[in-house]
Design a protein around this motif. Structure first.
Motif, PDB file in Angstrom:
ATOM      1  N   PRO A   1       0.816  -1.218   0.000  1.00 16.05           N
ATOM      2  CA  PRO A   1       0.000   0.000   0.000  1.00 16.05           C
ATOM      3  C   PRO A   1       0.852   1.270   0.000  1.00 16.05           C
ATOM      4  CG  PRO A   1      -0.081  -1.094   2.126  1.00 16.05           C
ATOM      5  CD  PRO A   1       0.619  -2.033   1.204  1.00 16.05           C
ATOM      6  N   GLU A   2       0.268   2.325  -0.530  1.00 11.46           N
ATOM      7  CA  GLU A   2       0.944   3.629  -0.595  1.00 11.46           C
ATOM      8  C   GLU A   2       0.995   4.227   0.814  1.00 11.46           C
ATOM      9  OE1 GLU A   2       0.509   7.941  -2.935  1.00 11.46           O
ATOM     10  OE2 GLU A   2      -1.100   6.440  -3.038  1.00 11.46           O
ATOM     11  N   VAL A   3       2.187   4.291   1.377  1.00 15.19           N
ATOM     12  CA  VAL A   3       2.377   4.781   2.744  1.00 15.19           C
ATOM     13  C   VAL A   3       3.662   5.605   2.805  1.00 15.19           C
ATOM     14  CG1 VAL A   3       2.721   4.169   5.177  1.00 15.19           C
ATOM     15  CG2 VAL A   3       1.242   2.743   3.740  1.00 15.19           C
ATOM     16  N   ARG A   4       3.568   6.766   3.415  1.00 14.50           N
ATOM     17  CA  ARG A   4       4.770   7.520   3.766  1.00 14.50           C
ATOM     18  C   ARG A   4       5.045   7.295   5.247  1.00 14.50           C
ATOM     19  NH1 ARG A   4       4.823  13.383   3.001  1.00 14.50           N
ATOM     20  NH2 ARG A   4       7.087  13.130   3.005  1.00 14.50           N
ATOM     21  N   THR A   5       6.279   6.970   5.564  1.00 13.69           N
ATOM     22  CA  THR A   5       6.618   6.635   6.939  1.00 13.69           C
ATOM     23  C   THR A   5       8.071   7.013   7.206  1.00 13.69           C
ATOM     24  OG1 THR A   5       6.641   4.844   8.581  1.00 13.69           O
ATOM     25  CG2 THR A   5       7.253   4.266   6.331  1.00 13.69           C
ATOM     26  N   GLN A   6       8.505   6.820   8.430  1.00 15.57           N
ATOM     27  CA  GLN A   6       9.870   7.146   8.811  1.00 15.57           C
ATOM     28  C   GLN A   6      10.392   5.979   9.663  1.00 15.57           C
ATOM     29  OE1 GLN A   6      10.395  11.235   8.909  1.00 15.57           O
ATOM     30  NE2 GLN A   6      12.162  11.255  10.272  1.00 15.57           N
ATOM     31  N   LEU A   7      10.694   4.896   8.971  1.00 10.70           N
ATOM     32  CA  LEU A   7      10.983   3.614   9.608  1.00 10.70           C
ATOM     33  C   LEU A   7      12.076   3.721  10.674  1.00 10.70           C
ATOM     34  CD1 LEU A   7      11.001   1.374   6.408  1.00 10.70           C
ATOM     35  CD2 LEU A   7       9.134   1.636   8.046  1.00 10.70           C
ATOM     36  N   VAL A   8      11.864   2.958  11.756  1.00 13.00           N
ATOM     37  CA  VAL A   8      12.795   2.954  12.887  1.00 13.00           C
ATOM     38  C   VAL A   8      13.054   1.500  13.280  1.00 13.00           C
ATOM     39  CG1 VAL A   8      10.929   3.118  14.603  1.00 13.00           C
ATOM     40  CG2 VAL A   8      13.225   3.949  15.184  1.00 13.00           C
ATOM     41  N   ALA A   9      14.239   1.233  13.808  1.00 13.17           N
ATOM     42  CA  ALA A   9      14.581  -0.139  14.186  1.00 13.17           C
ATOM     43  C   ALA A   9      13.816  -0.580  15.424  1.00 13.17           C
ATOM     44  CB  ALA A   9      16.088  -0.252  14.438  1.00 13.17           C
ATOM     45  N   ALA A  10      13.326  -1.817  15.424  1.00 12.28           N
ATOM     46  CA  ALA A  10      12.608  -2.349  16.582  1.00 12.28           C
ATOM     47  C   ALA A  10      13.489  -2.322  17.831  1.00 12.28           C
ATOM     48  CB  ALA A  10      12.134  -3.772  16.292  1.00 12.28           C
TER      49      ALA A  10
ATOM     50  N   ALA B   1      13.783 -12.066  -3.831  1.00 10.29           N
ATOM     51  CA  ALA B   1      12.378 -12.354  -4.150  1.00 10.29           C
ATOM     52  C   ALA B   1      11.503 -11.498  -3.233  1.00 10.29           C
ATOM     53  CB  ALA B   1      12.070 -13.835  -3.943  1.00 10.29           C
ATOM     54  N   PRO B   2      10.306 -11.175  -3.727  1.00 11.34           N
ATOM     55  CA  PRO B   2       9.761 -11.435  -5.056  1.00 11.34           C
ATOM     56  C   PRO B   2      10.439 -10.563  -6.125  1.00 11.34           C
ATOM     57  CG  PRO B   2       8.292  -9.993  -3.837  1.00 11.34           C
ATOM     58  CD  PRO B   2       9.378 -10.387  -2.883  1.00 11.34           C
ATOM     59  N   ALA B   3      10.133 -10.858  -7.364  1.00  8.80           N
ATOM     60  CA  ALA B   3      10.786 -10.143  -8.468  1.00  8.80           C
ATOM     61  C   ALA B   3      10.369  -8.687  -8.547  1.00  8.80           C
ATOM     62  CB  ALA B   3      10.475 -10.858  -9.788  1.00  8.80           C
ATOM     63  N   ARG B   4       9.139  -8.399  -8.147  1.00 10.16           N
ATOM     64  CA  ARG B   4       8.626  -7.031  -8.264  1.00 10.16           C
ATOM     65  C   ARG B   4       7.903  -6.608  -6.988  1.00 10.16           C
ATOM     66  NH1 ARG B   4       7.803  -9.286 -13.181  1.00 10.16           N
ATOM     67  NH2 ARG B   4       5.768 -10.096 -12.548  1.00 10.16           N
ATOM     68  N   VAL B   5       7.970  -5.322  -6.701  1.00  9.06           N
ATOM     69  CA  VAL B   5       7.170  -4.717  -5.640  1.00  9.06           C
ATOM     70  C   VAL B   5       6.385  -3.580  -6.284  1.00  9.06           C
ATOM     71  CG1 VAL B   5       7.167  -3.416  -3.486  1.00  9.06           C
ATOM     72  CG2 VAL B   5       8.772  -5.329  -3.798  1.00  9.06           C
ATOM     73  N   THR B   6       5.076  -3.672  -6.213  1.00  7.96           N
ATOM     74  CA  THR B   6       4.199  -2.692  -6.834  1.00  7.96           C
ATOM     75  C   THR B   6       3.430  -1.931  -5.767  1.00  7.96           C
ATOM     76  OG1 THR B   6       3.927  -4.050  -8.818  1.00  7.96           O
ATOM     77  CG2 THR B   6       2.229  -2.378  -8.388  1.00  7.96           C
ATOM     78  N   GLU B   7       3.426  -0.612  -5.859  1.00 10.35           N
ATOM     79  CA  GLU B   7       2.662   0.209  -4.922  1.00 10.35           C
ATOM     80  C   GLU B   7       1.207   0.264  -5.363  1.00 10.35           C
ATOM     81  OE1 GLU B   7       3.971   4.073  -2.736  1.00 10.35           O
ATOM     82  OE2 GLU B   7       3.048   4.691  -4.635  1.00 10.35           O
ATOM     83  N   VAL B   8       0.299   0.076  -4.419  1.00 10.99           N
ATOM     84  CA  VAL B   8      -1.123   0.075  -4.744  1.00 10.99           C
ATOM     85  C   VAL B   8      -1.864   1.025  -3.808  1.00 10.99           C
ATOM     86  CG1 VAL B   8      -1.136  -2.268  -5.645  1.00 10.99           C
ATOM     87  CG2 VAL B   8      -1.518  -1.904  -3.221  1.00 10.99           C
ATOM     88  N   SER B   9      -2.972   1.547  -4.305  1.00 11.34           N
ATOM     89  CA  SER B   9      -3.831   2.408  -3.500  1.00 11.34           C
ATOM     90  C   SER B   9      -5.271   2.044  -3.785  1.00 11.34           C
ATOM     91  CB  SER B   9      -3.583   3.884  -3.840  1.00 11.34           C
ATOM     92  OG  SER B   9      -4.415   4.725  -3.063  1.00 11.34           O
ATOM     93  N   ASP B  10      -6.006   1.706  -2.748  1.00 14.47           N
ATOM     94  CA  ASP B  10      -7.396   1.290  -2.890  1.00 14.47           C
ATOM     95  C   ASP B  10      -8.299   2.352  -2.272  1.00 14.47           C
ATOM     96  OD1 ASP B  10      -9.849   0.105  -3.017  1.00 14.47           O
ATOM     97  OD2 ASP B  10      -9.332  -1.641  -1.789  1.00 14.47           O
ATOM     98  N   PRO B  11      -8.993   3.148  -3.087  1.00 10.61           N
ATOM     99  CA  PRO B  11      -9.868   4.190  -2.548  1.00 10.61           C
ATOM    100  C   PRO B  11     -10.957   3.658  -1.631  1.00 10.61           C
ATOM    101  CG  PRO B  11      -9.529   4.488  -4.906  1.00 10.61           C
ATOM    102  CD  PRO B  11      -8.962   3.140  -4.558  1.00 10.61           C
ATOM    103  N   ALA B  12     -11.262   2.367  -1.751  1.00 12.78           N
ATOM    104  CA  ALA B  12     -12.296   1.788  -0.887  1.00 12.78           C
ATOM    105  C   ALA B  12     -11.761   1.466   0.505  1.00 12.78           C
ATOM    106  CB  ALA B  12     -12.861   0.518  -1.526  1.00 12.78           C
ATOM    107  N   THR B  13     -10.446   1.513   0.684  1.00 17.56           N
ATOM    108  CA  THR B  13      -9.852   1.203   1.977  1.00 17.56           C
ATOM    109  C   THR B  13      -9.947   2.415   2.897  1.00 17.56           C
ATOM    110  OG1 THR B  13      -8.299  -0.342   0.960  1.00 17.56           O
ATOM    111  CG2 THR B  13      -7.750   0.490   3.176  1.00 17.56           C
ATOM    112  N   PRO B  14     -10.560   2.284   4.063  1.00 17.49           N
ATOM    113  CA  PRO B  14     -10.636   3.425   4.982  1.00 17.49           C
ATOM    114  C   PRO B  14      -9.248   3.947   5.315  1.00 17.49           C
ATOM    115  CG  PRO B  14     -12.028   1.625   5.742  1.00 17.49           C
ATOM    116  CD  PRO B  14     -11.203   1.077   4.622  1.00 17.49           C
TER     117      PRO B  14
END
Length: 252
Positions: free
Chosen positions: A152-161, A204-217
């Motif tokens: 999913p299309e997400v902007r974030t600022q990843l941090v180590a656990a 793997a996997p060979a591709r990573v595709t960004e998706v956005s679902d307008p129906a998703t709250p």
């Protein structure tokens, strides 16, 4: 100090256990396998006997809004009651940056988690963290279909656990610790792009595709940066690239 960790076998919980044990604290690992169920309350009061601080790092097995909200609210109520009965001095909760406007799924559940704890009698400290570097691993596990991961299309600022666990441990033991903290990594990232880097290292996997679902709250909140840290957040390393190099060294 005797400190109980709820969700001690989970991604963050086991790191907190390790940090606190290395500091010499007496750690009580609260898990179903140890005979304690924080959702039903079974064994909880006994487990908190003599405990001074509780750290809640429990996770839910569902993202269904109604179910996850009920789960986290029930857990918080049970832990608050048992902690008050046992004379626990404070509770430390790990939560998520930017969830106040979310209405569905895991983020809504964590907001209910916070509110239920704050409604109880034992003082609560909340550490809101950005998504972990390890979240990219979960994305590949959850979203890969055939040779493609659909992230999913997400902007974030990843941090180590591990970094989050260290700050949780500090909040647990520091008598003058803050009631609220935010922690994030040093750089804003696109989740799909970060996940693609991980996929490349794994092969793997060979591709990573960004998706956005307008129906998703709440999909626009994620895409537009609601999960990014505010101006007062602690920004700390390692960077995502450094974490990758540590856990998935590039082939030479």
């Amino acid at each position: 100090m005797r400190i109980a960790i709820v969700g001690a076998s989970g991604r963050i919980g086991r790191e907190v256990v390790d940090v606190l044990k290395n500091q010499g604290h007496d750690v009580v690992a609260i898990t179903r396998s140890s005979g304690v169920d924080v959702y039903t309350g079974q064994g909880l009061e006994r487990a908190l006997t003599g405990v001074e601080v509780v750290v809640d790092a429990v996770n839910a097995a569902t993202t269904d809004t109604e179910a996850v909200t009920e789960f986290f609210g029930t857990v918080a109520g049970n832990v608050q009651r048992a902690a008050a009965s046992a004379g626990v001095r404070r509770i430390v909760l790990v939560s998520i940056i930017g969830i106040d406007a979310f209405t569905a799924g895991h983020y809504a559940g964590k907001l209910a988690h916070e509110r239920a704890y704050l409604a109880g009698p034992v003082p609560v400290r909340i550490l809101r963290a950005a998504q972990f570097h390890e979240f990219t691993e979960m994305m590949l596990d959850w979203t890969t279909r055939g040779d493609t991961a659909y992230v999913p299309e997400v902007r974030t600022q990843l941090v180590a656990a591990r970094t989050v666990a260290e700050y949780l441990a500090d909040l647990a033991v520091d008598e003058s610790g803050a009631e609220r903290l935010e922690i994030a990594g040093p750089e804003a990232l696109n989740l799909a792009a970060a996940t693609a880097k991980l996929a490349s290292r794994r092969g793997a996997p060979a591709r990573v595709t960004e998706v956005s679902d307008p129906a998703t709250p709440d999909h626009r909140l994620q895409a537009e940066g609601a999960l990014l840290p505010g101006p007062g957040a602690i920004r700390t390393g390692p960077t995502f690239d450094a974490w990758l190099d540590q856990h998935y060294p590039a082939a030479r």
